[in-house]
Design a protein around this motif. Sequence first.
Motif, short mmCIF file in Angstrom:
data_model
loop_
_atom_site.label_atom_id
_atom_site.label_comp_id
_atom_site.label_asym_id
_atom_site.label_seq_id
_atom_site.Cartn_x
_atom_site.Cartn_y
_atom_site.Cartn_z
N ALA A 37 0.85 -1.19 0.00
CA ALA A 37 0.00 0.00 0.00
C ALA A 37 0.89 1.24 0.00
N PRO A 38 0.48 2.28 -0.70
CA PRO A 38 1.29 3.49 -0.73
C PRO A 38 1.36 4.17 0.63
N GLY A 39 2.54 4.72 0.94
CA GLY A 39 2.72 5.51 2.15
C GLY A 39 2.77 4.74 3.45
N THR A 40 3.05 3.44 3.38
CA THR A 40 3.08 2.62 4.60
C THR A 40 4.37 2.86 5.38
N ASP A 41 4.23 2.94 6.70
CA ASP A 41 5.38 3.05 7.60
C ASP A 41 6.26 1.82 7.41
N GLU A 42 7.54 2.00 7.37
CA GLU A 42 8.52 0.92 7.15
C GLU A 42 8.34 -0.22 8.16
N ALA A 43 7.99 0.11 9.40
CA ALA A 43 7.82 -0.90 10.45
C ALA A 43 6.65 -1.84 10.16
N MET A 44 5.69 -1.41 9.34
CA MET A 44 4.50 -2.21 9.03
C MET A 44 4.59 -2.94 7.70
N LYS A 45 5.65 -2.74 6.94
CA LYS A 45 5.69 -3.21 5.55
C LYS A 45 5.45 -4.71 5.37
N ASP A 46 5.86 -5.54 6.34
CA ASP A 46 5.69 -6.99 6.20
C ASP A 46 4.42 -7.52 6.87
N LYS A 47 3.69 -6.64 7.52
CA LYS A 47 2.43 -7.05 8.17
C LYS A 47 1.34 -7.24 7.11
N ILE A 48 0.34 -8.05 7.44
CA ILE A 48 -0.74 -8.39 6.52
C ILE A 48 -1.85 -7.34 6.58
N ILE A 49 -2.15 -6.73 5.43
CA ILE A 49 -3.27 -5.80 5.34
C ILE A 49 -4.56 -6.57 5.00
N HIS A 50 -4.41 -7.69 4.28
CA HIS A 50 -5.56 -8.55 3.96
C HIS A 50 -5.05 -9.90 3.48
N MET A 51 -5.66 -10.96 4.02
CA MET A 51 -5.34 -12.32 3.60
C MET A 51 -6.63 -13.10 3.53
N SER A 52 -6.75 -13.95 2.54
CA SER A 52 -7.88 -14.88 2.49
C SER A 52 -7.33 -16.30 2.58
N PHE A 53 -8.06 -17.13 3.32
CA PHE A 53 -7.66 -18.52 3.45
C PHE A 53 -8.89 -19.38 3.67
N THR A 54 -8.73 -20.67 3.42
CA THR A 54 -9.79 -21.63 3.74
C THR A 54 -9.27 -22.56 4.83
N ALA A 55 -10.18 -22.96 5.68
CA ALA A 55 -9.89 -23.95 6.73
C ALA A 55 -11.18 -24.71 6.98
#
Length: 135
Positions: A37-55
């Motif tokens: 996402a544009p303008g994201t803080d460097e500390a958050m860059k590897d965090k998930i903004i959205h993930m979809s999964f099945t279980a």
Amino acid sequence: MAKLTPYFYSEDAKGQAGFYVQALGGEIRDQMTYGQAPGTDEAMKDKIIHMSFTAAGVNFFIADTMHEPPGRSSALDLSLEFKTVEEAQQAFANLSEGGKVIMPLEKQFWGTLFGRLEDKFGIKWQISTEPQAQN
């Protein structure tokens, strides 16, 4: 008609989704990080903004919380109903690993197995088997 998809907010979305995929069988289908996402803080860059999964054949969404820690709620349980005793027992054992059993998975007076637990992420689950036809 609407489609219901549970959406989790997590302190560790990758770990929590991975836990459910392993515990219940499934797969991570898609993910996007805050770094995409544009303008994201460097500390958050590897965090998930959205993930979809099945279980367990159910679709879920999850994201790392960015603004506040995820809360625990006593107002909602997720309920999974399985065709077989073995599937229910395995799901209950896997989901309760590192969590706490609220009500053991046992045969109930209404004729199904039923149990309730809180997983290690604070999500409450009801696990049951399908009702069997009465003869």
